[in-house]
Write a protein that holds these residues in place. Sequence first.
Motif, PDB file in Angstrom:
ATOM      1  N   ASP A  35      15.074 -27.077  13.485  1.00 24.75           N
ATOM      2  CA  ASP A  35      13.795 -26.375  13.524  1.00 24.75           C
ATOM      3  C   ASP A  35      12.710 -27.400  13.229  1.00 24.75           C
ATOM      4  OD1 ASP A  35      11.507 -24.876  13.075  1.00 24.75           O
ATOM      5  OD2 ASP A  35      12.622 -23.194  12.211  1.00 24.75           O
ATOM      6  N   SER A  36      12.048 -27.898  14.279  1.00 23.94           N
ATOM      7  CA  SER A  36      11.068 -28.978  14.097  1.00 23.94           C
ATOM      8  C   SER A  36       9.897 -28.567  13.219  1.00 23.94           C
ATOM      9  CB  SER A  36      10.558 -29.447  15.463  1.00 23.94           C
ATOM     10  OG  SER A  36       9.972 -28.368  16.175  1.00 23.94           O
ATOM     11  N   GLU A  37       9.454 -27.338  13.351  1.00 22.74           N
ATOM     12  CA  GLU A  37       8.309 -26.877  12.556  1.00 22.74           C
ATOM     13  C   GLU A  37       8.664 -26.833  11.072  1.00 22.74           C
ATOM     14  OE1 GLU A  37       5.301 -23.019  12.219  1.00 22.74           O
ATOM     15  OE2 GLU A  37       6.701 -23.195  13.912  1.00 22.74           O
ATOM     16  N   LEU A  38       9.846 -26.286  10.779  1.00 29.36           N
ATOM     17  CA  LEU A  38      10.292 -26.231   9.386  1.00 29.36           C
ATOM     18  C   LEU A  38      10.538 -27.633   8.836  1.00 29.36           C
ATOM     19  CD1 LEU A  38      11.210 -24.553   6.963  1.00 29.36           C
ATOM     20  CD2 LEU A  38      13.503 -24.465   7.976  1.00 29.36           C
ATOM     21  N   CYS A  40       9.048 -30.428   9.598  1.00 29.12           N
ATOM     22  CA  CYS A  40       7.774 -31.085   9.278  1.00 29.12           C
ATOM     23  C   CYS A  40       7.193 -30.560   7.967  1.00 29.12           C
ATOM     24  CB  CYS A  40       6.766 -30.884  10.405  1.00 29.12           C
ATOM     25  SG  CYS A  40       7.257 -31.692  11.958  1.00 29.12           S
ATOM     26  N   LYS A  41       7.361 -29.252   7.742  1.00 27.85           N
ATOM     27  CA  LYS A  41       6.842 -28.669   6.507  1.00 27.85           C
ATOM     28  C   LYS A  41       7.636 -29.120   5.291  1.00 27.85           C
ATOM     29  CE  LYS A  41       4.909 -24.487   8.616  1.00 27.85           C
ATOM     30  NZ  LYS A  41       4.991 -23.008   8.689  1.00 27.85           N
ATOM     31  N   ASP A  46       2.732 -35.179   8.925  1.00 31.61           N
ATOM     32  CA  ASP A  46       1.700 -34.761   9.862  1.00 31.61           C
ATOM     33  C   ASP A  46       2.319 -34.653  11.259  1.00 31.61           C
ATOM     34  OD1 ASP A  46       1.323 -37.367  11.432  1.00 31.61           O
ATOM     35  OD2 ASP A  46       1.018 -38.047   9.363  1.00 31.61           O
ATOM     36  N   GLU A  47       1.578 -34.056  12.161  1.00 31.08           N
ATOM     37  CA  GLU A  47       2.105 -33.747  13.480  1.00 31.08           C
ATOM     38  C   GLU A  47       2.570 -34.991  14.230  1.00 31.08           C
ATOM     39  OE1 GLU A  47       0.706 -31.556  17.649  1.00 31.08           O
ATOM     40  OE2 GLU A  47      -0.563 -31.440  15.840  1.00 31.08           O
ATOM     41  N   CYS A  50       5.701 -36.543  12.522  1.00 29.02           N
ATOM     42  CA  CYS A  50       6.851 -35.665  12.767  1.00 29.02           C
ATOM     43  C   CYS A  50       7.351 -35.819  14.201  1.00 29.02           C
ATOM     44  CB  CYS A  50       6.454 -34.220  12.495  1.00 29.02           C
ATOM     45  SG  CYS A  50       7.848 -33.070  12.564  1.00 29.02           S
ATOM     46  N   SER A  51       6.422 -35.937  15.147  1.00 27.76           N
ATOM     47  CA  SER A  51       6.794 -36.109  16.550  1.00 27.76           C
ATOM     48  C   SER A  51       7.572 -37.402  16.756  1.00 27.76           C
ATOM     49  CB  SER A  51       5.542 -36.104  17.415  1.00 27.76           C
ATOM     50  OG  SER A  51       5.858 -36.362  18.768  1.00 27.76           O
ATOM     51  N   ILE A  71      14.569 -24.973  22.461  1.00 30.53           N
ATOM     52  CA  ILE A  71      14.689 -25.561  21.128  1.00 30.53           C
ATOM     53  C   ILE A  71      15.857 -26.540  21.109  1.00 30.53           C
ATOM     54  CG2 ILE A  71      15.099 -25.064  18.690  1.00 30.53           C
ATOM     55  CD1 ILE A  71      13.857 -22.331  19.132  1.00 30.53           C
TER      56      ILE A  71
END
Length: 279
Positions: A35-38, A40-41, A46-47, A50-51, A71
Motif C-alpha cells: 500500500d504505497s499511500e500507507l 509513505c505515511k 514526501d511524495e 516516496c515515489s 495496485i
Amino acid sequence: MAELNTKNIDSDMASHIERIYDDVVIYCLNRKVFDSELLCKVFELDEYTCSELITTMVINGVVGDVSDDGIYKVSDEYVHSDFLAMSNVGKHTGEKIKYNKKESGSAGKYFALLALVVFLISIYFLFRSPMSLLLLIPLSLIVAALSDKIGAIASSIGVIVVCVFSLIFVNSSTPIFGEKYEARIKAEDYRDSLRKEVIEEMNQISFGEKRLKSSLKDPSSANIRNSKLGRSGVVCGQVNAKNSFGAYTGYKNFIQIGSTSLIDDGTKDFANEWDDLCN
C-alpha cells in the motif's frame, strides 16, 4: 545498499532512501500487501521521496505484478537476504550488480524440478537394489536441507550429483540398468526356475515314498534310499522293509506309479519297467 535507478535524484534523498530501505522492505514483506499511500505515511516521506523509494523497490524485485485494480503486489519470489548479499558484493568489488529475483527464482524452480525428476528416476532404478536406497535418500535429504545456506540452485545441483553418483556406484557392483542388468535378471530367473524344479521334484518324491510305505505290511519299518524322479513323473528307488515274518527282506528296487507300488520280485516284467522308467 539499495540500487537506485534514477538519474536526477539528489545525494540527500539517495542517502535517506538507503538508510530506511531495509526497514521499508521488511515492513512490506511482513504485511504481504503493498500500500504505497500507507507506506509513505508510516515512514513520513514526501511524495517525491516516496515515489523514488517505490521505483527502487520495483527495480529490485520487492514489488511484483500489478493487480487488476492497478495496485502493486509484494513479490513472493523476492528474498531480501539474497539482495543484501549481492549488494555487499557490489560494494566491495565496485561493480554494479543488479538483483533480479524473478529470473533467479525461475532458474531455481527449473533446477529444483530437474533435481526432482532425476531423484524419482534414481528411485525407480535403485528399487532394483533396495538396500541402495539407504545411500540415496539420506544423502539427498541432507543436501536438500542445505538450500538455505548454499542456495536453491546449488542444493538442486547437489541432489542431482548425489543421484548420479548413487546410480553409477550401485550399478558398478549390482547392475540395475543396461545389458548387465538384463543378464542379471535372466540369471536370477534361471536360478529361480531351477529352485522351483528342485522343490517340485522333492515334493513328488516325498509323496511317492509315502504312497509306497502305505502299501507295505509294516510301513513304519521301511527304509528308503536312492529315491529319484523317473520318466513320466514316476518315483524310483530302493526300499528295505519287514515281511510278514518280521524279517527285513533287504534293499529292493521299487517303482511308484501314481497309487500303484511295484517292488522288484525278480521277474522280467519288473526289470523291463525299471529300464523303461528309471534308467
